[in-house]
Design a protein around this motif. Structure first.
Motif, PDB file in Angstrom:
ATOM      1  N   UNK A 160       0.838  -1.195   0.000  1.00 54.80           N
ATOM      2  CA  UNK A 160       0.000   0.000   0.000  1.00 54.80           C
ATOM      3  C   UNK A 160       0.875   1.247   0.000  1.00 54.80           C
ATOM      4  N   UNK A 161       0.527   2.204  -0.869  1.00 56.85           N
ATOM      5  CA  UNK A 161       1.236   3.479  -0.970  1.00 56.85           C
ATOM      6  C   UNK A 161       0.245   4.614  -0.718  1.00 56.85           C
ATOM      7  N   UNK A 162       0.710   5.673  -0.011  1.00 61.35           N
ATOM      8  CA  UNK A 162      -0.138   6.855   0.124  1.00 61.35           C
ATOM      9  C   UNK A 162      -0.045   7.696  -1.138  1.00 61.35           C
ATOM     10  N   UNK A 163      -0.788   8.809  -1.174  1.00 59.77           N
ATOM     11  CA  UNK A 163      -0.843   9.620  -2.396  1.00 59.77           C
ATOM     12  C   UNK A 163       0.488  10.299  -2.706  1.00 59.77           C
ATOM     13  N   UNK A 164       1.385  10.360  -1.737  1.00 56.47           N
ATOM     14  CA  UNK A 164       2.708  10.936  -1.989  1.00 56.47           C
ATOM     15  C   UNK A 164       3.684   9.892  -2.512  1.00 56.47           C
ATOM     16  N   UNK A 165       3.230   8.632  -2.627  1.00 56.56           N
ATOM     17  CA  UNK A 165       4.101   7.572  -3.127  1.00 56.56           C
ATOM     18  C   UNK A 165       4.899   6.876  -2.059  1.00 56.56           C
ATOM     19  N   UNK A 166       4.601   7.118  -0.795  1.00 53.50           N
ATOM     20  CA  UNK A 166       5.340   6.486   0.302  1.00 53.50           C
ATOM     21  C   UNK A 166       4.666   5.169   0.682  1.00 53.50           C
ATOM     22  N   UNK A 167       5.480   4.103   0.842  1.00 51.57           N
ATOM     23  CA  UNK A 167       4.952   2.806   1.226  1.00 51.57           C
ATOM     24  C   UNK A 167       4.425   2.847   2.657  1.00 51.57           C
ATOM     25  N   UNK A 168       3.189   2.367   2.844  1.00 53.02           N
ATOM     26  CA  UNK A 168       2.551   2.347   4.161  1.00 53.02           C
ATOM     27  C   UNK A 168       2.716   0.991   4.820  1.00 53.02           C
ATOM     28  N   UNK A 169       2.779  -0.064   4.060  1.00 52.13           N
ATOM     29  CA  UNK A 169       2.912  -1.409   4.601  1.00 52.13           C
ATOM     30  C   UNK A 169       2.462  -2.438   3.593  1.00 52.13           C
ATOM     31  N   UNK A 170       2.575  -3.721   3.988  1.00 47.85           N
ATOM     32  CA  UNK A 170       2.221  -4.839   3.110  1.00 47.85           C
ATOM     33  C   UNK A 170       1.294  -5.810   3.822  1.00 47.85           C
ATOM     34  N   UNK A 171       0.583  -6.596   3.026  1.00 47.78           N
ATOM     35  CA  UNK A 171      -0.236  -7.667   3.572  1.00 47.78           C
ATOM     36  C   UNK A 171       0.632  -8.908   3.788  1.00 47.78           C
ATOM     37  N   UNK A 172       0.018  -9.915   4.346  1.00 51.24           N
ATOM     38  CA  UNK A 172       0.705 -11.213   4.404  1.00 51.24           C
ATOM     39  C   UNK A 172       0.738 -11.805   2.996  1.00 51.24           C
ATOM     40  N   UNK A 173       1.374 -12.913   2.836  1.00 50.96           N
ATOM     41  CA  UNK A 173       1.468 -13.573   1.536  1.00 50.96           C
ATOM     42  C   UNK A 173       0.182 -14.340   1.222  1.00 50.96           C
ATOM     43  N   UNK A 174      -0.138 -14.376  -0.059  1.00 50.59           N
ATOM     44  CA  UNK A 174      -1.282 -15.151  -0.543  1.00 50.59           C
ATOM     45  C   UNK A 174      -0.829 -16.001  -1.720  1.00 50.59           C
ATOM     46  N   UNK A 175      -1.568 -17.073  -1.945  1.00 51.07           N
ATOM     47  CA  UNK A 175      -1.212 -17.957  -3.053  1.00 51.07           C
ATOM     48  C   UNK A 175      -1.430 -17.282  -4.399  1.00 51.07           C
ATOM     49  N   UNK A 176      -2.531 -16.532  -4.531  1.00 51.33           N
ATOM     50  CA  UNK A 176      -2.872 -15.870  -5.803  1.00 51.33           C
ATOM     51  C   UNK A 176      -3.528 -14.529  -5.498  1.00 51.33           C
ATOM     52  N   UNK A 177      -3.487 -13.599  -6.457  1.00 57.60           N
ATOM     53  CA  UNK A 177      -4.134 -12.300  -6.237  1.00 57.60           C
ATOM     54  C   UNK A 177      -5.613 -12.409  -5.892  1.00 57.60           C
ATOM     55  N   UNK A 178      -6.297 -13.409  -6.440  1.00 60.55           N
ATOM     56  CA  UNK A 178      -7.731 -13.559  -6.189  1.00 60.55           C
ATOM     57  C   UNK A 178      -8.048 -13.905  -4.744  1.00 60.55           C
ATOM     58  N   UNK A 179      -7.019 -14.244  -3.943  1.00 64.48           N
ATOM     59  CA  UNK A 179      -7.237 -14.544  -2.530  1.00 64.48           C
ATOM     60  C   UNK A 179      -7.354 -13.279  -1.681  1.00 64.48           C
ATOM     61  N   UNK A 180      -6.955 -12.136  -2.220  1.00 64.14           N
ATOM     62  CA  UNK A 180      -7.071 -10.878  -1.472  1.00 64.14           C
ATOM     63  C   UNK A 180      -8.531 -10.405  -1.479  1.00 64.14           C
ATOM     64  N   UNK A 181      -8.957  -9.832  -0.364  1.00 68.14           N
ATOM     65  CA  UNK A 181     -10.351  -9.436  -0.207  1.00 68.14           C
ATOM     66  C   UNK A 181     -10.750  -8.377  -1.238  1.00 68.14           C
TER      67      UNK A 181
END
Length: 244
Positions: free
Chosen positions: A205-226
């Motif tokens: 996740x990036x804010x509007x200034x382009x700074x990284x806010x953090x990451x999720x845990x790992x998932x097997x595929x993109x479709x696993x993200x909510x």
């Protein structure tokens, strides 16, 4: 002996009245025929309304690919017939027109390429796929435009998602949208290689200034993200991003 005032003959009175009428008519004719003053030779003509220049894409006419309204402001995605040139027009015509850099990266733009979120700083994300159409082979580029005080700007930083998913959502619940980039977590392997494409994915996740806010845990595929393909995360989903 009593005397009486002499009366003016009726014929004399008629003659006087006719003379007065003729005189007034002559005066009126003189005023009617009097030449009117001409306008000064240097007087300026009323200015014609300016005509807005036509917006072109790739040297030809633009076509409208997608349109939304954000905070009452119209936003229109324009492209040429081949998709090799793209512009974003913000505001009523002629509006402010931005040339999109990602169009030069071979992206495929369509009616779902434009996403906007209103808020304290309204933002629009234009995204397009590159690569093949398989879930593992598709990547995506995105370009962000942000409004502030009625003025929009393009930060000029393209986002790249090698797992093919880019979203715009207020993850941190601060009234401002964030950019969610889904990528493979493949330290030690180059993006796009078979080894990297076989690795798990995560959302950064990036804010509007382009700074990284953090990451999720790992998932097997993109479709696993909510919410996939329009990912919906919360602050509770984030943790420090893994080091490369």
């Amino acid at each position: 002996m009593r005397t009486t005032a002499a009366r003016t003959p009726r014929s004399a009175l008629l003659t006087a009245v006719l003379a007065a009428v003729v005189t007034l008519g002559a005066i009126g004719a003189v005023f009617a025929l009097r030449p009117r003053p001409e306008a000064p030779s240097g007087a300026a003509e009323p200015a014609a309304a300016p005509v807005a220049p036509a917006v072109t894409c790739g040297g030809g006419p633009c076509r409208q690919l997608a349109a939304v309204a954000v905070g009452g402001t119209p936003v229109v995605l324009l492209t040429d017939s081949s998709g090799g040139s793209a512009r974003l027009r913000v505001g009523p015509e002629p509006g402010t027109v931005f040339e999109l850099a990602i169009a030069q990266l071979g992206v495929r733009l369509d009616q779902d390429s434009l996403r906007c979120v209103d808020g304290a700083a309204p933002a629009c994300l234009v995204r397009g796929d590159v690569g093949d159409d398989s879930e593992d082979g598709t990547a995506a580029y995105g370009e962000l435009l942000v409004g502030s005080g009625g003025v929009w700007r393009d930060p000029g930083k393209p986002y790249y998602a090698d797992a093919g998913t880019l979203s715009l959502y207020d993850v941190t619940a601060d009234g401002r949208a964030d950019v969610i980039v889904v990528r493979h977590d493949c330290p030690g392997a180059a993006s796009g290689t078979p080894k990297c494409e076989a690795s798990p994915v995560l959302g950064e996740v990036y804010d509007l200034a382009g700074k990284s806010v953090g990451c999720t845990r790992r998932y097997t595929a993109p479709s696993d993200l909510r919410g996939w393909p329009d990912i919906r995360l919360t602050r509770a989903d984030l943790r420090p991003c893994p080091t490369s």
